[in-house]
Design a protein around this motif. Structure first.
Motif, PDB file in Angstrom:
ATOM      1  N   VAL A  59       0.878  -1.169   0.000  1.00 40.77           N
ATOM      2  CA  VAL A  59       0.000   0.000   0.000  1.00 40.77           C
ATOM      3  C   VAL A  59       0.911   1.213   0.000  1.00 40.77           C
ATOM      4  CG1 VAL A  59      -1.834   1.250   1.164  1.00 40.77           C
ATOM      5  CG2 VAL A  59      -1.768  -1.245   1.297  1.00 40.77           C
ATOM      6  N   ASN A  60       0.813   2.033  -1.038  1.00 44.22           N
ATOM      7  CA  ASN A  60       1.706   3.192  -1.228  1.00 44.22           C
ATOM      8  C   ASN A  60       3.172   2.776  -1.138  1.00 44.22           C
ATOM      9  OD1 ASN A  60      -0.603   4.646  -1.469  1.00 44.22           O
ATOM     10  ND2 ASN A  60      -0.330   5.873   0.369  1.00 44.22           N
ATOM     11  N   ASP A  61       3.485   1.688  -1.834  1.00 44.43           N
ATOM     12  CA  ASP A  61       4.852   1.161  -1.919  1.00 44.43           C
ATOM     13  C   ASP A  61       5.404   0.706  -0.568  1.00 44.43           C
ATOM     14  OD1 ASP A  61       5.010   1.647  -4.685  1.00 44.43           O
ATOM     15  OD2 ASP A  61       5.522   3.756  -4.309  1.00 44.43           O
ATOM     16  N   THR A  62       4.523   0.526   0.412  1.00 46.99           N
ATOM     17  CA  THR A  62       4.927  -0.006   1.712  1.00 46.99           C
ATOM     18  C   THR A  62       4.458  -1.455   1.804  1.00 46.99           C
ATOM     19  OG1 THR A  62       4.766   2.157   2.764  1.00 46.99           O
ATOM     20  CG2 THR A  62       4.697   0.236   4.211  1.00 46.99           C
ATOM     21  N   VAL A  84      -3.838   9.580  -2.248  1.00 52.84           N
ATOM     22  CA  VAL A  84      -4.248   8.300  -2.818  1.00 52.84           C
ATOM     23  C   VAL A  84      -3.563   7.158  -2.087  1.00 52.84           C
ATOM     24  CG1 VAL A  84      -4.362   6.880  -4.903  1.00 52.84           C
ATOM     25  CG2 VAL A  84      -4.540   9.372  -5.075  1.00 52.84           C
ATOM     26  N   PHE A  85      -4.361   6.184  -1.623  1.00 55.60           N
ATOM     27  CA  PHE A  85      -3.837   4.888  -1.211  1.00 55.60           C
ATOM     28  C   PHE A  85      -3.800   4.007  -2.454  1.00 55.60           C
ATOM     29  CE2 PHE A  85      -5.657   5.930   3.073  1.00 55.60           C
ATOM     30  CZ  PHE A  85      -4.450   5.912   3.768  1.00 55.60           C
ATOM     31  N   ASN A  86      -2.612   3.616  -2.893  1.00 57.34           N
ATOM     32  CA  ASN A  86      -2.461   2.713  -4.029  1.00 57.34           C
ATOM     33  C   ASN A  86      -2.166   1.313  -3.512  1.00 57.34           C
ATOM     34  OD1 ASN A  86      -2.773   4.503  -6.313  1.00 57.34           O
ATOM     35  ND2 ASN A  86      -0.838   5.443  -5.665  1.00 57.34           N
ATOM     36  N   LEU A  87      -3.062   0.375  -3.799  1.00 56.41           N
ATOM     37  CA  LEU A  87      -2.912  -0.997  -3.353  1.00 56.41           C
ATOM     38  C   LEU A  87      -2.516  -1.877  -4.526  1.00 56.41           C
ATOM     39  CD1 LEU A  87      -5.373   0.421  -1.626  1.00 56.41           C
ATOM     40  CD2 LEU A  87      -5.640  -1.883  -0.717  1.00 56.41           C
TER      41      LEU A  87
END
Length: 640
Positions: A59-62, A84-87
């Motif tokens: 999630v967000n490169d984490t 933005v949360f990117n999954l």
């Protein structure tokens, strides 16, 4: 997307919108937050859901750990504005993505480039009834660092409105964050431009009060003073100097009704579970007030009525809690001349010779081994206090009268430990039952337990894979009930299936059943912005001091026997814990949002461990235990 438009209440809100399709192969989903949900947070918040077990998720490169059951949880930083949360999930050659757009649509309006009074910010916000001689708190929000005032049109008076210091807002983090109880809001998110004043209501011939708010820019002298002496370097002096030299006004929309001193209004309570509060929607002053109590009505604020309990004591109740009697009805007043005690097998009753029903307040004091009862609208004429020779609970009783119309009884106990109490009226006479802590119970087989699986019809908290708290609570309660019955105890369930049960019906069931111990079973969640990886575990809540030992014993047993973090034990103002007749606790067994704990709640073995620990804690409570440092801290807090 519809943005929330409340510019003067600082609720840092996210509006969440999921965009992009969810591929069915990996079943990637977000359980929380929901689309378009408003979320309170400051700098970070949690997001959780589920994905196909064995997947790799970011999630967000984490990197986010995925539990073997598929649940996942992340706590990530957020920023003001569009976010933005990117999954992204992958499992072998299969890939699934989705995005969650987050915004801060409600930010403090601290603009200084124009002169304005914010729409809807004027207070009082709702209908107000008030008497001459009382005070009204006035406020509005507008351009910061300016000059505010209020014109009272009926009497041609003007009130200076002072700008308050930048405002913060209450955050659940201050209660549930184990690292610090003082969570500061960043400087950029503080509310400025809040103007406040106070009006002493004058005698007028009108039956209402008209208020108009006004605002004008700072003068040259004020700007010069800020430039030379102010330590606040955030003041935009050049911008303020450019404001037009004019006055703007805005009339208060709420109705302020002036009550006539000559007309007395009396309010009669109609529900035996009425609570009198310290302010509209505020803290509790007198709980479980019997129906038929009559008190003078002296004001109103919105849906809350202001009651004059005594010359120096005000209380507030909802306007639905009773009826207003005809104008100039007689106001009850009692003079107490006799107090006596009667001893029974399971209680001692204190009878007080009141001649009408009055509000009363009960205060337990563990250190003094005493119970104090305050009666409002009552004065002393005490000539006699008669004791029952067979009583082994009460040492002696002292009456006092520190102020007019507030009569007090202090009941000193021999042991100090009680099981519960009940204040009520028989006709017009007040009676107070004190139930001693049982000394003959060597096991729980002598007791009647009332078990309350929390929630339903609402789901309560929801776990990453969709397990609802209402389901988990019921499963634990059913196991606990079975184990208690094996021990020989009697068990009453507030619900034993998914049937809906209103919150306030739960304590009513316990009181009708004459329960000995009440235990409400729950599983926890956290407010937005609190780190769930740090703040989680077992917690137990009590309300009355006579329930504190039970809460402490159950808390100790659960933290000894269950391999979860200790989230603490609390005084908590929950409706199910407020009845006074028995020890009552609310147990938070685990945290629904944490994947590992949600998975444990699905297993029979974990539910049995919870039930066993609760029973062990009850047995410890019945046997008694040595005083701990927490006991000493608790006693100190009661006497502050």
């Amino acid at each position: 997307m519809a943005f929330l438009k409340h510019s003067m209440i600082l609720v840092i809100s996210f509006l969440v919108i999921a965009i992009g399709a969810i591929a069915g192969d990996l079943d990637l989903k977000v359980v929380y937050p929901k689309p378009d949900q408003n979320i309170r947070a400051v700098d970070s918040t949690f997001i959780f859901g589920a994905v196909k077990p064995g997947s790799i998720l970011t999630v967000n490169d984490t990197d986010v750990e995925v539990h073997e059951g598929g649940g996942w949880l992340a706590f990530l930083p957020v920023k003001s504005g569009p976010f933005v949360f990117n999954l992204s999930a992958s499992n072998g050659d299969i890939r699934d993505t989705m995005s969650v757009v987050v915004n801060f649509p409600v930010l403090p309006n601290n603009r200084c480039d124009s002169l304005y009074i914010s729409s809807g910010s004027q207070a009082p916000h709702s209908e107000l009834w008030i008497k001459p001689g009382d005070r009204i708190d006035l406020s509005f929000s507008g351009t910061p660092f300016c000059n505010g005032f209020a014109i009272i049109e009926n009497c041609d008076d003007t009130i200076i409105m002072t700008e308050a210091d930048p405002g913060n807002y209450y955050s659940g983090r201050s209660v549930f964050d184990s690292i610090s109880g003082n969570i500061a809001t960043p400087e950029s998110l503080l509310i400025r431009g809040q103007y406040r004043g106070s009006l002493l209501v004058p005698e007028l011939n009108d039956d209402s009060l008209q208020v108009t708010f006004g605002l004008y820019p700072p003068s040259f002298d004020q700007l010069t003073w800020h430039r030379l002496y102010s330590s606040d370097h955030t003041i935009p002096l050049e911008t303020l100097a450019g404001l037009p030299p004019k006055i703007i006004t805005n009339r208060l929309g709420a109705t302020i009704k002036l009550l006539n001193h000559k007309d007395r209004m009396v309010f009669r309570l109609k529900d035996s579970l009425t609570t009198i509060r310290t302010g509209p929607g505020k803290g509790y002053l007198c709980i479980q007030q019997p129906a038929g109590i009559e008190v003078e009505l002296v004001g109103k604020k919105g849906r809350w009525l202001k009651l004059q309990l005594a010359p120096n004591q005000i209380g507030w109740v909802p306007d639905t809690s009773g009826v207003i009697l005809p104008s100039n009805s007689a106001l009850p007043h009692s003079f107490v001349n006799l107090v006596r005690t009667n001893s029974f097998e399971n209680r001692t009753t204190v009878s007080v010779s009141t001649s009408a029903r009055h509000p009363f307040r009960v205060v337990e004091n563990i250190r003094e081994k005493s119970i104090t009862i305050y009666f409002y609208g009552v004065d002393s004429d005490v000539d006699w206090i008669r004791y029952d020779n067979d009583d082994r609970l009460i040492d002696h009783i002292v009456w006092f009268q520190d102020e007019p119309s507030v009569f007090g009884l202090k009941i000193y106990l021999i042991e100090g430990k009680i099981w519960g109490y009940d204040g009520y009226y028989v006709g017009e006479q007040f009676r107070f039952d004190i139930k001693p802590k049982p000394t003959v119970y060597s096991s729980i087989s002598e007791l009647r337990f009332v078990l309350d699986p929390g929630h339903s019809p609402d789901r309560g908290a929801v776990g990453p894979t969709g397990l609802t708290e209402a389901e988990a609570n019921l499963e634990i309660a059913l196991v606990l009930a079975k184990m208690l019955r094996i021990e020989g105890a009697e068990v009453v369930m507030t619900r034993d299936d998914a049937s809906p049960l209103p919150l306030y019906d739960r304590p009513k069931i316990a009181m009708r059943a004459k329960g000995d111990i009440f235990i409400s079973i729950h599983n926890n969640a956290l407010p937005d912005g609190t780190n769930p990886f740090v703040n989680n575990g077992i917690s137990v809540f009590y309300y009355h001091p006579h329930s504190a030992d039970l809460a402490n014993s159950v808390h100790d047993a659960m933290t000894r026997n269950i391999d979860l973090a200790d989230h603490g034990w609390f005084y908590g103002n929950f409706a199910v814990n407020r009845p006074t007749q028995y020890p009552a606790i609310l147990v938070e067994c685990a945290f629904m949002m944490i994947p590992e704990q949600e998975a444990m709640l699905k297993t029979k073995s974990f539910r049995k461990r919870i039930a066993s620990a609760i029973i062990e804690g009850v047995k410890d409570y019945l046997r008694g235990r040595p005083e701990t440092q927490w006991d000493r801290i608790l006693k100190e807090s009661y006497n502050r």
